[in-house]
Scaffold this motif. Sequence first.
Motif, PDB file in Angstrom:
ATOM      1  N   VAL A  66       0.845  -1.195   0.000  1.00  0.00           N
ATOM      2  CA  VAL A  66       0.000   0.000   0.000  1.00  0.00           C
ATOM      3  C   VAL A  66       0.880   1.245   0.000  1.00  0.00           C
ATOM      4  N   VAL A  67       1.898   1.243   0.835  1.00  0.00           N
ATOM      5  CA  VAL A  67       2.818   2.382   0.912  1.00  0.00           C
ATOM      6  C   VAL A  67       3.512   2.587  -0.437  1.00  0.00           C
ATOM      7  N   GLU A  68       4.029   1.520  -1.021  1.00  0.00           N
ATOM      8  CA  GLU A  68       4.731   1.613  -2.301  1.00  0.00           C
ATOM      9  C   GLU A  68       3.840   2.107  -3.429  1.00  0.00           C
ATOM     10  N   ALA A  69       2.550   1.844  -3.341  1.00  0.00           N
ATOM     11  CA  ALA A  69       1.614   2.262  -4.383  1.00  0.00           C
ATOM     12  C   ALA A  69       1.269   3.745  -4.303  1.00  0.00           C
ATOM     13  N   HIS A  70       1.701   4.417  -3.228  1.00  0.00           N
ATOM     14  CA  HIS A  70       1.367   5.832  -3.030  1.00  0.00           C
ATOM     15  C   HIS A  70       2.611   6.652  -2.696  1.00  0.00           C
ATOM     16  N   ASP A 103       3.638   9.407  -3.756  1.00  0.00           N
ATOM     17  CA  ASP A 103       3.437  10.857  -3.739  1.00  0.00           C
ATOM     18  C   ASP A 103       2.709  11.346  -2.481  1.00  0.00           C
ATOM     19  N   VAL A 104       2.292  10.432  -1.620  1.00  0.00           N
ATOM     20  CA  VAL A 104       1.573  10.798  -0.392  1.00  0.00           C
ATOM     21  C   VAL A 104       2.574  10.870   0.759  1.00  0.00           C
ATOM     22  N   TRP A 146       4.202  10.558   4.292  1.00  0.00           N
ATOM     23  CA  TRP A 146       4.102   9.460   5.264  1.00  0.00           C
ATOM     24  C   TRP A 146       3.060   9.766   6.329  1.00  0.00           C
ATOM     25  N   ASP A 193       0.468  11.752   6.204  1.00  0.00           N
ATOM     26  CA  ASP A 193      -0.882  11.714   5.638  1.00  0.00           C
ATOM     27  C   ASP A 193      -1.339  10.280   5.382  1.00  0.00           C
ATOM     28  N   LEU A 194      -0.411   9.454   4.908  1.00  0.00           N
ATOM     29  CA  LEU A 194      -0.754   8.058   4.658  1.00  0.00           C
ATOM     30  C   LEU A 194      -1.122   7.353   5.964  1.00  0.00           C
ATOM     31  N   TRP A 249      -4.653   5.712   6.891  1.00  0.00           N
ATOM     32  CA  TRP A 249      -4.688   4.291   7.266  1.00  0.00           C
ATOM     33  C   TRP A 249      -5.386   4.130   8.618  1.00  0.00           C
TER      34      TRP A 249
END
Length: 51
Positions: A14-18, A20-21, A23, A25-26, A30
């Motif tokens: 999930v982290v790798e797929a985003h 541009d977000v 950390w 905010d992700l 989550w």
Amino acid sequence: MEALRATPRHFAEVVEAHPDVAWRDLLKAWGEVRAAGVLGREEDGRYRIGQ
């Protein structure tokens, strides 16, 4: 998080797929998804949305 509806994923995926977000905010997003109670886990540890 749409990706979790299609295919269960490990948190790292999930982290790798985003990339541009930010950390922070992700993690906030989550946490909100987890608090909403919509996440499930597969036996191998992958997360999914829904049953």
